[in-house]
Write a protein that holds these residues in place. Sequence first.
Motif, short mmCIF file in Angstrom:
data_model
loop_
_atom_site.label_atom_id
_atom_site.label_comp_id
_atom_site.label_asym_id
_atom_site.label_seq_id
_atom_site.Cartn_x
_atom_site.Cartn_y
_atom_site.Cartn_z
N UNK A 36 20.74 17.16 -5.64
CA UNK A 36 20.41 17.74 -6.93
C UNK A 36 19.45 16.80 -7.65
N UNK A 37 18.66 17.36 -8.56
CA UNK A 37 17.79 16.49 -9.37
C UNK A 37 18.41 16.20 -10.73
N UNK A 38 19.66 16.62 -10.93
CA UNK A 38 20.37 16.39 -12.20
C UNK A 38 21.48 15.37 -11.99
N UNK A 39 21.39 14.27 -12.70
CA UNK A 39 22.36 13.20 -12.50
C UNK A 39 23.77 13.64 -12.89
N UNK A 40 23.90 14.57 -13.84
CA UNK A 40 25.24 15.02 -14.23
C UNK A 40 25.89 15.88 -13.14
#
Length: 127
Positions: A36-40
């Motif tokens: 994913x490119x979202x750290x969350x």
Amino acid sequence: MTSMQINEAIAEYVGWNWYAVVKDGWYYREGGHGYTNRINEAGRYTKDDAKKELCAGERMGIVRIPSPLYDSDLNAMHEAELKLNDADYDAYWNELVVLCVEKGWEKMNSCPANMRAQAFINLINKI
């Protein structure tokens, strides 16, 4: 205290210290379910476990996952409250009551996240 300082102080107190594994700008998802490119949305690892995921010769690294925004997120504050033992929870609740009464809130369970975060900080400073 600034918002960032409040959030970091609560995170430190409750033991928030998670890392993500990043490869070419993409984070590993939890359980090896892709990237994913979202750290969350990244998998959460201890620092040591994250290091074990690194592969020699690959463009990989580890990054600290930012602490939750306790002062604006009731769910994050609830998670922090769950980390308190009974005695500390009672002291926290007393701090919250004082803040809520000062601000004119009638029901303690409806106090917003920022007031809960401030009560938590007040508790940390007394412990």
